[in-house]
Design a protein around this motif. Structure first.
Motif, PDB file in Angstrom:
ATOM      1  N   PRO A  21       5.561  -8.924  10.036  1.00 57.36           N
ATOM      2  CA  PRO A  21       6.096  -8.922   8.670  1.00 57.36           C
ATOM      3  C   PRO A  21       7.633  -8.894   8.708  1.00 57.36           C
ATOM      4  O   PRO A  21       8.228  -7.972   9.259  1.00 57.36           O
TER       5      PRO A  21
ATOM      6  N   ASP B 147      12.182 -15.655   1.381  1.00 55.70           N
ATOM      7  CA  ASP B 147      11.102 -14.698   1.590  1.00 55.70           C
ATOM      8  C   ASP B 147       9.789 -15.377   1.200  1.00 55.70           C
ATOM      9  O   ASP B 147       9.672 -15.880   0.069  1.00 55.70           O
TER      10      ASP B 147
ATOM     11  N   TYR C 141       6.825 -10.990  -0.017  1.00 54.72           N
ATOM     12  CA  TYR C 141       7.838 -10.299   0.780  1.00 54.72           C
ATOM     13  C   TYR C 141       9.152 -10.218   0.016  1.00 54.72           C
ATOM     14  O   TYR C 141       9.507 -11.142  -0.736  1.00 54.72           O
TER      15      TYR C 141
ATOM     16  N   ALA D 147      10.602  -5.731   4.660  1.00 48.95           N
ATOM     17  CA  ALA D 147       9.388  -6.521   4.438  1.00 48.95           C
ATOM     18  C   ALA D 147       8.178  -5.665   4.100  1.00 48.95           C
ATOM     19  O   ALA D 147       7.236  -6.145   3.467  1.00 48.95           O
TER      20      ALA D 147
ATOM     21  N   GLY E 131       2.513  -8.765   1.614  1.00 51.14           N
ATOM     22  CA  GLY E 131       2.915 -10.008   2.253  1.00 51.14           C
ATOM     23  C   GLY E 131       2.243 -10.192   3.597  1.00 51.14           C
ATOM     24  O   GLY E 131       1.774 -11.285   3.942  1.00 51.14           O
TER      25      GLY E 131
END
Length: 276
Positions: free
Chosen positions: A34, A58, A62, A192, A199
């Protein structure tokens, strides 16, 4: 300096973007899992020397980008196209690391008129790759995370609720890179996950589902870099991808792991600069 902005997708959602600016050839960075999408600061000096401009974003779920549960790998092509259009960029290269590799492949496969060349470093292959033992050589953390994803979103959410960091996923060379020249990763991993694992969950679900294209669809020049000691995306993944792409150039580095292989990123940028 990195300029940040949001691209409105017209459906109430946005993508958060990063742009180092300049008039040179554009390289779209595709981040791993991530991470947020900030482009790789350790490679800024090389990019500046070569006159390259980093652009990135992103992935949905995220950082500053809106969540999009159920997205597939192929959706990266549409996202990149919208970011490029918003920034007035017509043609570009793509550079993906780790989980960014499949997303770079998506752009090269689905945007053939716009992608000049692609680099994938420590990329994973599709789960349904014919003739590939997908989990062979992968550490327990990766096996557990992706096996949970194969069982569906609920199983993956339950897994992430109790998952703990496993330092053994990285090799000694990785740990040295993370403590030294690639310490930058600490700047992109924390943001993140600070809002939750959404995400990451969407990424892993996408990796083990149908990608929405086939790697042989890529006709642009391809450079694949892999560490022979990689415990996250084993080198067999890179070898399989290399066999799928007629225009692929592939290099495996005996002493490198999943992170330390990025020490060859400067040479990869030089390769891209020769293919505008």
């Amino acid at each position: 300096m990195v300029n940040e902005s949001d691209v409105d997708l017209g459906d109430g959602t946005t993508l958060h973007t990063y742009d180092t600016g300049g008039a040179g050839p554009v390289v779209f960075w595709h981040h791993g899992t991530p991470n947020i999408g900030a482009p790789p600061a350790p490679l800024f000096p090389a990019a500046a020397r070569l006159g390259l401009r980093w652009v990135s974003y992103d992935r949905p779920g995220y950082g500053g980008s809106s969540p999009r549960p159920g997205r597939d790998v192929a959706s990266a092509a549409s996202d990149v196209e919208k970011v490029a259009d918003a920034l007035g960029i017509e043609r570009f290269a793509v550079f993906g690391h780790s989980g960014g590799g499949p997303h770079a492949f998506a752009c090269a496969a689905l945007l053939p008129e716009r992608v000049s060349a692609m680099v994938a470093v420590a990329s994973m292959a599709p789960y349904d790759a014919d003739g590939l033992d997908y989990f062979a050589g992968m550490g327990p953390a990766g096996v557990g995370a992706l096996t949970a994803a194969l069982a569906g979103r609920k199983a993956k959410e339950d897994y992430e609720a109790s998952a703990e960091y496993d330092a053994e996923m990285f090799t000694p060379s990785d740990h040295a890179a993370l403590a030294g020249d690639w310490k930058w990763f600490l700047d992109v991993v924390g943001p993140a996950v600070e809002g939750g694992p959404g995400g990451l969950i969407d990424d892993d679900l996408a990796y083990v589902a149908k990608w929405g294209f086939e790697p042989p669809d890529v006709k642009a020049p391809v450079l694949l870099l892999h560490g022979a000691a990689d415990r996250i995306a084993p080198p067999a993944h890179g070898e399989w991808l290399a066999r799928q792409c007629a225009a692929a150039e592939s290099h495996t580095f005996p002493e490198e792991g999943h992170i330390s292989v990025l020490r060859h990123g400067e040479a990869a940028l030089e390769w891209l600069a020769e293919r505008p």
